[in-house]
Design a protein around this motif. Structure first.
Motif, PDB file in Angstrom:
ATOM      1  N   CYS A  53       0.736  -1.169   0.000  1.00 61.17           N
ATOM      2  CA  CYS A  53      -0.089   0.276   0.003  1.00 61.17           C
ATOM      3  C   CYS A  53       1.371   1.349  -0.086  1.00 61.17           C
ATOM      4  O   CYS A  53       0.824   2.072  -0.898  1.00 61.17           O
ATOM      5  N   LEU A  54       2.530   1.781   0.947  1.00 61.42           N
ATOM      6  CA  LEU A  54       2.806   2.119   1.305  1.00 61.42           C
ATOM      7  C   LEU A  54       3.820   2.614  -0.187  1.00 61.42           C
ATOM      8  O   LEU A  54       3.511   3.874  -0.535  1.00 61.42           O
ATOM      9  N   TYR A  55       3.666   1.291  -0.740  1.00 59.07           N
ATOM     10  CA  TYR A  55       4.569   1.687  -2.493  1.00 59.07           C
ATOM     11  C   TYR A  55       3.295   2.075  -3.710  1.00 59.07           C
ATOM     12  O   TYR A  55       3.234   3.695  -4.502  1.00 59.07           O
ATOM     13  N   HIS A  56       2.006   2.110  -3.176  1.00 59.48           N
ATOM     14  CA  HIS A  56       0.885   2.042  -4.584  1.00 59.48           C
ATOM     15  C   HIS A  56       1.298   3.858  -4.411  1.00 59.48           C
ATOM     16  O   HIS A  56       0.984   4.726  -5.351  1.00 59.48           O
ATOM     17  N   TYR A  57       1.010   3.997  -3.205  1.00 59.32           N
ATOM     18  CA  TYR A  57       0.393   6.247  -2.776  1.00 59.32           C
ATOM     19  C   TYR A  57       1.414   6.508  -2.466  1.00 59.32           C
ATOM     20  O   TYR A  57       1.470   7.586  -3.078  1.00 59.32           O
ATOM     21  N   LYS A  58       2.621   6.016  -2.910  1.00 60.26           N
ATOM     22  CA  LYS A  58       4.045   6.917  -3.366  1.00 60.26           C
ATOM     23  C   LYS A  58       4.362   7.364  -4.331  1.00 60.26           C
ATOM     24  O   LYS A  58       4.260   8.282  -4.609  1.00 60.26           O
ATOM     25  N   LYS A  59       4.020   6.193  -5.131  1.00 58.48           N
ATOM     26  CA  LYS A  59       3.513   6.264  -6.668  1.00 58.48           C
ATOM     27  C   LYS A  59       2.734   7.453  -7.320  1.00 58.48           C
ATOM     28  O   LYS A  59       2.817   8.323  -7.527  1.00 58.48           O
ATOM     29  N   LYS A  60       1.669   7.830  -6.279  1.00 58.16           N
ATOM     30  CA  LYS A  60       0.385   9.057  -6.624  1.00 58.16           C
ATOM     31  C   LYS A  60       0.387   9.678  -5.840  1.00 58.16           C
ATOM     32  O   LYS A  60      -0.077  10.790  -7.435  1.00 58.16           O
ATOM     33  N   LEU A 110      -3.577   5.786   3.073  1.00 62.79           N
ATOM     34  CA  LEU A 110      -3.096   4.270   3.940  1.00 62.79           C
ATOM     35  C   LEU A 110      -3.762   3.605   4.727  1.00 62.79           C
ATOM     36  O   LEU A 110      -4.048   2.627   4.729  1.00 62.79           O
ATOM     37  N   THR A 111      -4.336   4.350   5.860  1.00 63.96           N
ATOM     38  CA  THR A 111      -4.730   4.001   6.497  1.00 63.96           C
ATOM     39  C   THR A 111      -6.674   3.024   6.249  1.00 63.96           C
ATOM     40  O   THR A 111      -6.685   2.286   6.113  1.00 63.96           O
ATOM     41  N   VAL A 112      -7.269   3.700   5.038  1.00 61.52           N
ATOM     42  CA  VAL A 112      -8.695   3.363   4.822  1.00 61.52           C
ATOM     43  C   VAL A 112      -8.280   2.281   3.925  1.00 61.52           C
ATOM     44  O   VAL A 112      -8.591   1.224   4.468  1.00 61.52           O
ATOM     45  N   ALA A 113      -6.899   1.728   2.971  1.00 58.56           N
ATOM     46  CA  ALA A 113      -6.483   0.807   2.116  1.00 58.56           C
ATOM     47  C   ALA A 113      -6.118  -0.418   2.882  1.00 58.56           C
ATOM     48  O   ALA A 113      -6.430  -1.349   2.744  1.00 58.56           O
ATOM     49  N   TYR A 114      -5.351   0.147   3.828  1.00 55.86           N
ATOM     50  CA  TYR A 114      -4.604  -1.491   4.983  1.00 55.86           C
ATOM     51  C   TYR A 114      -6.100  -1.683   6.416  1.00 55.86           C
ATOM     52  O   TYR A 114      -5.928  -2.592   6.107  1.00 55.86           O
ATOM     53  N   CYS A 115      -7.278  -0.505   6.206  1.00 57.99           N
ATOM     54  CA  CYS A 115      -8.319  -0.966   7.656  1.00 57.99           C
ATOM     55  C   CYS A 115      -8.760  -1.935   6.438  1.00 57.99           C
ATOM     56  O   CYS A 115     -10.031  -2.691   7.087  1.00 57.99           O
ATOM     57  N   ARG A 116      -9.408  -1.776   4.724  1.00 51.23           N
ATOM     58  CA  ARG A 116     -10.076  -2.851   4.740  1.00 51.23           C
ATOM     59  C   ARG A 116      -9.761  -4.340   4.276  1.00 51.23           C
ATOM     60  O   ARG A 116     -10.449  -4.924   4.922  1.00 51.23           O
ATOM     61  N   TRP A 117      -8.566  -4.021   4.347  1.00 51.51           N
ATOM     62  CA  TRP A 117      -7.597  -5.539   4.455  1.00 51.51           C
ATOM     63  C   TRP A 117      -7.812  -6.437   5.564  1.00 51.51           C
ATOM     64  O   TRP A 117      -8.532  -7.859   5.285  1.00 51.51           O
ATOM     65  N   TYR A 118      -6.905  -5.356   6.518  1.00 53.54           N
ATOM     66  CA  TYR A 118      -7.563  -6.066   7.606  1.00 53.54           C
ATOM     67  C   TYR A 118      -8.655  -6.471   8.071  1.00 53.54           C
ATOM     68  O   TYR A 118      -8.557  -7.726   8.710  1.00 53.54           O
ATOM     69  N   ASN A 119      -9.669  -5.817   8.146  1.00 52.55           N
ATOM     70  CA  ASN A 119     -11.035  -5.699   8.457  1.00 52.55           C
ATOM     71  C   ASN A 119     -12.081  -7.456   7.666  1.00 52.55           C
ATOM     72  O   ASN A 119     -11.913  -8.500   7.526  1.00 52.55           O
ATOM     73  N   TYR A 120     -11.348  -7.517   5.901  1.00 55.55           N
ATOM     74  CA  TYR A 120     -11.317  -8.288   5.624  1.00 55.55           C
ATOM     75  C   TYR A 120     -11.114  -9.571   5.667  1.00 55.55           C
ATOM     76  O   TYR A 120     -11.755 -10.274   5.922  1.00 55.55           O
TER      77      TYR A 120
END
Length: 230
Positions: free
Chosen positions: A39-46, A80-90
């Motif tokens: 996720c960090l790499y993805h948003y680093k590029k964005k 970052l927090t939203v993306a990881y939160c979705r992963w964690y909750n799922y």
């Protein structure tokens, strides 16, 4: 000088700490940390920010980054927090909060203070007693910073303090490795923690003066004085 709360100008360096809700674990197994790094790499590029150091602990995250002109630290951290939160909750069938309400951040000057902040971040697993050797921790930027090779995730050659350590990559990596073997003293630890708690910035006096010149001047209260023509 007062607090530098969420100062938004592009080009500034921020030390960011984001903790799990009620300081609970947010990484339960290594694949969780690997996903956060993806996720960090993805948003680093964005958002085109520069990453100088990171450490993913069990219940919190440290990031040291220079903001670009496409996204503020608030926008970066929200993504970052939203993306990881979705992963964690799922993954864990969770429906509650993963992260605490608001992350902490502190401005860091681009000189020796930046190197000290990197020490603070990458030595975190040693201080916590998780490893004895800093190189044994898998989810920090330390091994990327001492490796004589480029990294897609870390922007070592864009780091002004790191680049000042030597004439070539080998010399820089050697100097950095030697520096990182010396644990920070209590005064430095207290200063960095205080800067994160109060958003006052971890800054050299030179950089602090530059910041004061950049901030808008306060207007004097009261009505402007009349000018009487003679």
């Amino acid at each position: 000088m007062g607090r530098y709360r969420r100062y938004l100008q592009a080009g500034l360096i921020h030390h960011i700490v984001n903790r799990g809700n009620n300081r609970q674990a947010i990484f339960l197994e290594p694949d969780d940390q690997r996903h956060y790094l993806r996720c960090l790499y993805h948003y680093k590029k964005k958002y085109v920010f520069k990453l100088f150091a990171f450490c993913l602990m069990t219940n919190h995250v440290h990031l040291l980054l220079r903001v670009g002109d496409r996204g503020t630290i608030s926008k970066i951290m929200q993504s970052l927090t939203v993306a990881y939160c979705r992963w964690y909750n799922y993954k864990y069938k969770n429906s509650g909060h993963v992260w605490q309400g608001r992350f902490s951040s502190s401005l860091v000057s681009d000189d020796e203070y930046l190197l000290t902040a990197m020490q603070y971040i990458e030595q975190n697993p040693v201080r916590a007693g998780m490893v004895k050797d800093i190189a044994d921790y898998l989810f920090s930027s330390y091994k990327l910073n001492i490796r004589n090779a480029s990294s897609k995730l870390l922007d070592r050659n864009e780091n002004p303090a790191f680049c000042a350590l030597g004439e070539d990559d080998a010399a820089k990596c050697f100097a950095y490795r030697e520096m990182m073997q010396r644990l920070l003293n209590e005064d430095s630890l207290k200063d960095i923690r205080k800067s994160l708690e109060g958003n006052n910035g971890y800054l050299s006096e030179r950089f602090r003066r530059q910041m004061e010149e950049m901030l808008p001047k306060k207007r004097k209260r009261g009505r402007p004085r009349k000018i009487i023509n003679a």
